[in-house]
Scaffold this motif. Structure first.
Motif, mmCIF file in Angstrom:
data_model
loop_
_atom_site.group_PDB
_atom_site.id
_atom_site.type_symbol
_atom_site.label_atom_id
_atom_site.label_comp_id
_atom_site.label_asym_id
_atom_site.label_seq_id
_atom_site.Cartn_x
_atom_site.Cartn_y
_atom_site.Cartn_z
ATOM 1 N N LEU A 19 55.311 46.899 48.926
ATOM 2 C CA LEU A 19 54.972 47.808 47.655
ATOM 3 C C LEU A 19 54.057 49.102 48.171
ATOM 4 O O LEU A 19 53.452 48.837 48.983
ATOM 5 N N ARG A 64 50.847 52.840 45.206
ATOM 6 C CA ARG A 64 50.635 53.198 43.693
ATOM 7 C C ARG A 64 51.089 51.877 42.901
ATOM 8 O O ARG A 64 50.566 51.498 41.933
ATOM 9 N N ASP A 65 52.450 51.243 43.427
ATOM 10 C CA ASP A 65 52.845 50.231 42.685
ATOM 11 C C ASP A 65 52.053 48.936 42.988
ATOM 12 O O ASP A 65 51.704 48.112 42.073
ATOM 13 N N TYR A 66 51.512 48.959 44.108
ATOM 14 C CA TYR A 66 50.672 47.748 44.303
ATOM 15 C C TYR A 66 49.176 47.988 43.388
ATOM 16 O O TYR A 66 48.660 47.047 43.103
ATOM 17 N N ALA A 94 49.161 49.218 40.517
ATOM 18 C CA ALA A 94 49.450 49.021 39.097
ATOM 19 C C ALA A 94 49.414 47.440 39.068
ATOM 20 O O ALA A 94 49.034 46.879 37.990
ATOM 21 N N ASN A 144 48.756 54.719 33.981
ATOM 22 C CA ASN A 144 49.420 55.734 34.603
ATOM 23 C C ASN A 144 48.662 57.049 34.720
ATOM 24 O O ASN A 144 48.799 58.022 35.829
#
Length: 248
Positions: free
Chosen positions: A91, A94-96, A98, A230
């Motif tokens: 990931l 940013r995805d991690y 989240a 976000n």
């Protein structure tokens, strides 16, 4: 060398133990597991040194050989109840972040009693600190300095805690409103539209009179959670871009 507080030494297995006397019947892990089981089923209201002692089959005074007080036990529980943090895999940062924040929030939703403990002390046990370690490691290759990385972790942890608290409070308030005959967001908006004085609450009153909350029927906590998350991640990304531009 700093002297570790007794509860911290216990959590890290650094407490000095005497080899004299009979082998102890219990250990801290067994006591903590029993306490967590009580908290999961009865909440913190049902937790006492006496109830934990009964759960493990000893006299209450026997527990003090392993944990100095109920407050110390709560500190250990707040760490032991935490699972391992999510794996990053492939990931992007940013995805991690989240995934990490959602997992943090979902843990607090699954064990509401943790809400009243997480804000009492900074993380000092191995499990909570491993969550911090994992997040800081993901930010390792970014342009943020160490202080900013730590502040990112603090902001996301605080957001998970705040959102979980809000979800629980909203559910409780919804039950109270339903008992009072107010059913759903539309009814709630109509009640507010009736009581709000436009002279004192011009913005909020206009929103309620426009039927804003009618659009909230079917609202989910997850959508609200993602909106706030976000916003935070956008801010972190913007800060990274500024730092990268400055270094160039």
């Amino acid at each position: 060398m700093v002297e570790l507080p007794p509860v911290v030494a216990r959590m890290w297995g650094r407490e000095h133990s005497s080899r004299r006397g009979p082998k102890p019947r219990l250990d801290l892990a067994t006591i903590t597991a029993a306490a967590i089981e009580i908290a999961d089923t009865e909440g913190l209201a049902g937790l006492s040194m006496s109830s934990v002692a009964a759960q493990v089959g000893v006299a209450p005074m026997a527990l003090y050989r392993y944990v100095g007080s109920k407050d110390e036990l709560l500190t250990v529980m707040s760490d032991s109840a935490v699972p391992a943090p999510p794996e990053r895999g492939e990931l992007p940062w940013r995805d991690y972040l989240a995934v990490w924040t959602r997992a943090n929030r979902d843990l607090l939703l699954s064990r509401p009693w943790l809400l009243s403990l997480q804000g009492l002390t900074p993380p000092m046990g191995p499990r909570r600190l491993y969550w911090l370690e994992r997040l800081l490691d993901v930010l390792g290759d970014t342009a943020l300095d160490d202080g900013e990385k730590f502040n990112v972790a603090t902001a996301l942890t605080g957001y998970a805690l705040t959102d979980a608290t809000l979800v629980h409070a909203t559910k409780a308030a919804g039950q109270e409103l339903a008992a009072a005959g107010v059913k759903g967001a539309t009814d709630y908006g109509e009640v507010l539209a009736e009581v709000l004085d436009p002279a004192t609450y011009p913005v909020l009153s206009a929103m309620m009179r426009s039927g804003l909350l009618k659009e909230s029927e079917g609202w989910t906590e997850d959508a609200d959670f993602l909106f706030g998350l976000n916003l935070l991640l956008d801010g972190i990304e913007a800060l990274m871009a500024r730092r990268a531009g400055r270094s160039e």
